[in-house]
Design a protein around this motif. Structure first.
Motif, PDB file in Angstrom:
ATOM      1  N   LEU A 194       0.825  -1.204   0.000  1.00 46.25           N
ATOM      2  CA  LEU A 194       0.000   0.000   0.000  1.00 46.25           C
ATOM      3  C   LEU A 194       0.862   1.258   0.000  1.00 46.25           C
ATOM      4  O   LEU A 194       0.527   2.258  -0.650  1.00 46.25           O
ATOM      5  N   GLU A 195       1.983   1.184   0.686  1.00 45.10           N
ATOM      6  CA  GLU A 195       2.893   2.331   0.728  1.00 45.10           C
ATOM      7  C   GLU A 195       3.419   2.665  -0.669  1.00 45.10           C
ATOM      8  O   GLU A 195       3.462   3.834  -1.071  1.00 45.10           O
TER       9      GLU A 195
ATOM     10  N   LEU B 193       1.182   7.067  -6.677  1.00 42.72           N
ATOM     11  CA  LEU B 193       0.085   7.991  -6.959  1.00 42.72           C
ATOM     12  C   LEU B 193       0.499   9.434  -6.686  1.00 42.72           C
ATOM     13  O   LEU B 193       0.129  10.348  -7.435  1.00 42.72           O
ATOM     14  N   ALA B 194       1.273   9.648  -5.642  1.00 43.64           N
ATOM     15  CA  ALA B 194       1.761  11.000  -5.347  1.00 43.64           C
ATOM     16  C   ALA B 194       2.708  11.478  -6.439  1.00 43.64           C
ATOM     17  O   ALA B 194       2.627  12.638  -6.882  1.00 43.64           O
TER      18      ALA B 194
ATOM     19  N   LEU C  67       6.092  10.690 -17.382  1.00 44.64           N
ATOM     20  CA  LEU C  67       6.436  10.245 -16.035  1.00 44.64           C
ATOM     21  C   LEU C  67       5.173   9.974 -15.222  1.00 44.64           C
ATOM     22  O   LEU C  67       5.090   8.992 -14.491  1.00 44.64           O
ATOM     23  N   SER C  68       4.189  10.834 -15.388  1.00 40.71           N
ATOM     24  CA  SER C  68       2.927  10.648 -14.699  1.00 40.71           C
ATOM     25  C   SER C  68       2.251   9.350 -15.153  1.00 40.71           C
ATOM     26  O   SER C  68       1.719   8.598 -14.335  1.00 40.71           O
TER      27      SER C  68
ATOM     28  N   GLY D  12       2.243   1.919 -12.935  1.00 39.61           N
ATOM     29  CA  GLY D  12       2.814   1.116 -11.863  1.00 39.61           C
ATOM     30  C   GLY D  12       1.868   0.984 -10.684  1.00 39.61           C
ATOM     31  O   GLY D  12       1.730  -0.091 -10.101  1.00 39.61           O
ATOM     32  N   ALA D  13       1.201   2.077 -10.337  1.00 37.60           N
ATOM     33  CA  ALA D  13       0.240   2.037  -9.232  1.00 37.60           C
ATOM     34  C   ALA D  13      -0.932   1.122  -9.567  1.00 37.60           C
ATOM     35  O   ALA D  13      -1.381   0.347  -8.716  1.00 37.60           O
ATOM     36  N   LYS D  14      -1.420   1.192 -10.799  1.00 36.09           N
ATOM     37  CA  LYS D  14      -2.532   0.322 -11.196  1.00 36.09           C
ATOM     38  C   LYS D  14      -2.119  -1.146 -11.151  1.00 36.09           C
ATOM     39  O   LYS D  14      -2.890  -2.002 -10.713  1.00 36.09           O
ATOM     40  N   LEU D  15      -0.907  -1.435 -11.587  1.00 32.45           N
ATOM     41  CA  LEU D  15      -0.411  -2.800 -11.559  1.00 32.45           C
ATOM     42  C   LEU D  15      -0.338  -3.325 -10.127  1.00 32.45           C
ATOM     43  O   LEU D  15      -0.741  -4.461  -9.843  1.00 32.45           O
TER      44      LEU D  15
END
Length: 53
Positions: A2-3, A9-10, A23-24, A30-33
């Motif tokens: 989760l971290e 996301l940040a 980059l975004s 990566g966050a979705k994965l």
């Protein structure tokens, strides 16, 4: 896990704010994965396929 999701996301939000679209996009992908991976692990644990000991 989760971290790492929150960190990515940040990074995606800050990069989008400054106009770094690629980059975004990479950070968001990566966050979705990681979210999908976390959901799969949770589902396997809920079904009793394996445990984290």
């Amino acid at each position: 896990m989760l971290e790492w999701i929150l960190i990515l996301l940040a990074i995606a939000a800050i990069a989008a704010m400054f106009g770094f679209g690629r980059l975004s996009g990479v950070a968001l992908s990566g966050a979705k994965l990681l979210v999908i991976l976390a959901l799969v692990v949770f589902l396997l644990m809920a079904l009793g396929v394996f445990t984290l000991a």
